[in-house]
Design a protein around this motif. Structure first.
Motif, short mmCIF file in Angstrom:
data_model
loop_
_atom_site.label_atom_id
_atom_site.label_comp_id
_atom_site.label_asym_id
_atom_site.label_seq_id
_atom_site.Cartn_x
_atom_site.Cartn_y
_atom_site.Cartn_z
N ALA A 1 68.16 8.94 -21.12
CA ALA A 1 68.79 7.74 -22.08
C ALA A 1 67.23 7.69 -23.49
O ALA A 1 68.35 7.48 -24.10
N ALA A 2 66.86 8.03 -22.98
CA ALA A 2 65.51 7.91 -24.44
C ALA A 2 65.56 9.09 -25.43
O ALA A 2 66.07 8.41 -26.63
N HIS B 1 57.92 0.18 -25.14
CA HIS B 1 57.53 1.79 -25.95
C HIS B 1 57.79 2.02 -24.21
O HIS B 1 57.07 2.03 -23.39
N GLU B 2 58.91 3.02 -24.22
CA GLU B 2 58.80 3.83 -23.39
C GLU B 2 59.47 5.38 -23.81
O GLU B 2 61.01 5.53 -23.83
N HIS B 3 58.78 5.92 -23.47
CA HIS B 3 59.16 7.86 -23.83
C HIS B 3 59.71 7.73 -25.21
O HIS B 3 60.69 8.47 -25.36
N GLU C 1 67.11 -1.01 -15.79
CA GLU C 1 67.12 0.87 -16.55
C GLU C 1 68.62 0.52 -16.60
O GLU C 1 69.33 0.66 -16.14
N VAL C 2 68.02 1.20 -18.35
CA VAL C 2 68.94 2.18 -19.38
C VAL C 2 69.08 3.31 -18.84
O VAL C 2 67.66 4.18 -18.82
N ASP C 3 70.10 3.85 -18.62
CA ASP C 3 70.37 5.29 -18.36
C ASP C 3 71.28 5.76 -18.90
O ASP C 3 72.39 5.07 -19.58
N TYR C 4 71.64 7.32 -19.35
CA TYR C 4 72.37 7.71 -20.00
C TYR C 4 73.10 9.02 -19.21
O TYR C 4 72.74 9.48 -18.67
#
Length: 141
Positions: free
Chosen positions: A23-24, A70-72, A90-93
């Motif tokens: 995601a990041a 902040h993450e990745h 959790e935000v995923d792609y």
């Protein structure tokens, strides 16, 4: 007299929200295509076929009262209303043969729409009275 030590467990806290590396990467790619944006805003809005729906968008910065982390390499902000509904999510792609897009894996959701854009929380946590019907993503729920 021997010195007695009391062992105390450190309380574990669930992070407000996490962002996967996949995601990041996609968030950074999309942000590079925009101008005057520096944060990903994750929010919960009343509406959708299950009561609540997710809102993801870019913003120029945090607003007063926002929670920021902040993450990745990505800065994420969440407003105080949305925070309890996103605790531990959790935000995923996902990019598969069937679909590509952001997915939010939310442990607070007790039911969700077939489209994955709308969800319901435990009894007693109602959507705001102004929640709109329909999820807006052409699902049939």
């Amino acid at each position: 007299m021997p010195l007695e030590m009391e062992i105390q467990e450190r309380p574990t806290t669930t992070p407000l929200l996490s962002v996967t590396e996949a995601a990041a990467v996609k968030i950074k790619q999309l942000m590079a295509e925009e101008s005057d944006v520096s944060v990903l805003r994750v929010a919960i809005q009343g509406g959708g076929c299950s009561g609540f729906q997710y809102g993801l968008g870019f913003d120029s910065g945090a607003a007063e009262g926002d929670l920021e982390f902040h993450e990745h390499g990505v800065t994420v902000v969440v407003d105080p209303f949305s925070a309890p509904y996103l605790q531990g999510a959790e935000v995923d792609y996902v990019d598969s043969i069937q679909a590509a897009g952001f997915a939010i894996n939310n442990p607070n959701a007790v039911a969700s729409c077939g489209c994955g854009h709308s969800f319901q929380v435990a009894e007693g946590e109602e959507a705001p009275a102004d929640a709109a019907d329909g999820c807006g993503s052409a699902c049939s729920h």
